[in-house]
Scaffold this motif. Structure first.
Motif, PDB file in Angstrom:
ATOM      1  N   HIS A  72     -31.187  72.697 -35.558  1.00 31.75           N
ATOM      2  CA  HIS A  72     -30.421  72.713 -34.323  1.00 31.75           C
ATOM      3  C   HIS A  72     -31.147  73.622 -33.345  1.00 31.75           C
ATOM      4  O   HIS A  72     -31.190  74.835 -33.544  1.00 31.75           O
ATOM      5  CB  HIS A  72     -28.998  73.224 -34.566  1.00 31.75           C
ATOM      6  N   GLY A  73     -31.756  73.054 -32.338  1.00 28.62           N
ATOM      7  CA  GLY A  73     -32.541  73.846 -31.401  1.00 28.62           C
ATOM      8  C   GLY A  73     -33.699  74.525 -32.119  1.00 28.62           C
ATOM      9  O   GLY A  73     -34.498  73.880 -32.787  1.00 28.62           O
ATOM     10  N   ASP A  74     -33.765  75.840 -32.009  1.00 29.73           N
ATOM     11  CA  ASP A  74     -34.818  76.604 -32.674  1.00 29.73           C
ATOM     12  C   ASP A  74     -34.493  76.908 -34.127  1.00 29.73           C
ATOM     13  O   ASP A  74     -35.328  77.432 -34.853  1.00 29.73           O
ATOM     14  CB  ASP A  74     -35.066  77.930 -31.933  1.00 29.73           C
ATOM     15  N   TYR A  75     -33.284  76.618 -34.534  1.00 24.53           N
ATOM     16  CA  TYR A  75     -32.855  76.910 -35.904  1.00 24.53           C
ATOM     17  C   TYR A  75     -33.340  75.803 -36.835  1.00 24.53           C
ATOM     18  O   TYR A  75     -33.129  74.622 -36.583  1.00 24.53           O
ATOM     19  CB  TYR A  75     -31.334  77.020 -35.968  1.00 24.53           C
ATOM     20  N   ASP A  76     -34.021  76.182 -37.902  1.00 23.97           N
ATOM     21  CA  ASP A  76     -34.512  75.221 -38.883  1.00 23.97           C
ATOM     22  C   ASP A  76     -34.483  75.909 -40.244  1.00 23.97           C
ATOM     23  O   ASP A  76     -35.201  76.879 -40.474  1.00 23.97           O
ATOM     24  CB  ASP A  76     -35.936  74.809 -38.541  1.00 23.97           C
ATOM     25  N   ALA A  77     -33.615  75.451 -41.127  1.00 21.75           N
ATOM     26  CA  ALA A  77     -33.463  76.103 -42.437  1.00 21.75           C
ATOM     27  C   ALA A  77     -33.201  75.070 -43.522  1.00 21.75           C
ATOM     28  O   ALA A  77     -32.664  73.999 -43.262  1.00 21.75           O
ATOM     29  CB  ALA A  77     -32.327  77.112 -42.403  1.00 21.75           C
ATOM     30  N   LEU A  78     -33.586  75.408 -44.724  1.00 19.56           N
ATOM     31  CA  LEU A  78     -33.329  74.573 -45.895  1.00 19.56           C
ATOM     32  C   LEU A  78     -32.265  75.236 -46.736  1.00 19.56           C
ATOM     33  O   LEU A  78     -32.360  76.421 -47.072  1.00 19.56           O
ATOM     34  CB  LEU A  78     -34.604  74.392 -46.718  1.00 19.56           C
ATOM     35  N   HIS A  79     -31.212  74.502 -47.068  1.00 19.69           N
ATOM     36  CA  HIS A  79     -30.133  75.000 -47.907  1.00 19.69           C
ATOM     37  C   HIS A  79     -30.094  74.150 -49.175  1.00 19.69           C
ATOM     38  O   HIS A  79     -30.275  72.932 -49.127  1.00 19.69           O
ATOM     39  CB  HIS A  79     -28.791  74.892 -47.181  1.00 19.69           C
ATOM     40  N   PHE A  80     -29.855  74.790 -50.301  1.00 19.85           N
ATOM     41  CA  PHE A  80     -29.739  74.040 -51.547  1.00 19.85           C
ATOM     42  C   PHE A  80     -28.681  74.674 -52.418  1.00 19.85           C
ATOM     43  O   PHE A  80     -28.312  75.832 -52.237  1.00 19.85           O
ATOM     44  CB  PHE A  80     -31.074  73.929 -52.271  1.00 19.85           C
ATOM     45  N   GLY A  81     -28.195  73.913 -53.362  1.00 21.83           N
ATOM     46  CA  GLY A  81     -27.162  74.420 -54.246  1.00 21.83           C
ATOM     47  C   GLY A  81     -26.558  73.326 -55.092  1.00 21.83           C
ATOM     48  O   GLY A  81     -27.101  72.241 -55.216  1.00 21.83           O
ATOM     49  N   PHE A  82     -25.392  73.620 -55.605  1.00 25.76           N
ATOM     50  CA  PHE A  82     -24.626  72.751 -56.482  1.00 25.76           C
ATOM     51  C   PHE A  82     -25.263  72.748 -57.838  1.00 25.76           C
ATOM     52  O   PHE A  82     -24.895  72.251 -58.757  1.00 25.76           O
ATOM     53  CB  PHE A  82     -24.468  71.328 -55.955  1.00 25.76           C
TER      54      PHE A  82
END
Length: 82
Positions: A72-82
């Motif tokens: 989103h805009g300048d925000y770029d992240a990888l999330h993982f789980g479960f």
């Protein structure tokens, strides 16, 4: 033998969502999130940058993993789980 398969259809989606209920029985202190809330968090299968996998041992689901890239805009992240 253990096989890891990417979730690509409604059957795999259902196995991914229902897996904790099969692993943790009623006597367990684990309280899984509501299926409705989990569906809201995960979104639909057609979303780009989202990947779900289910591990099967002897044909039965035994583990799951999810990864989602948030941009989103300048925000770029990888999330993982479960």
């Amino acid at each position: 033998m253990t096989i890891v398969a990417q979730v690509r259809d409604k059957t795999g989606w259902r196995e991914f969502v229902d897996l904790p209920g099969k692993i943790y029985r009623a006597a367990s202190p684990y309280c899984p999130p509501l299926s409705f809330h989990l569906n809201l968090m995960l979104g639909s299968l057609e979303q780009p940058d989202k990947f779900l996998w289910v591990a099967y041992q002897d044909g039965q689901p035994v583990a799951r993993l999810g990864a989602k890239r948030h941009r989103h805009g300048d925000y770029d992240a990888l999330h993982f789980g479960f």
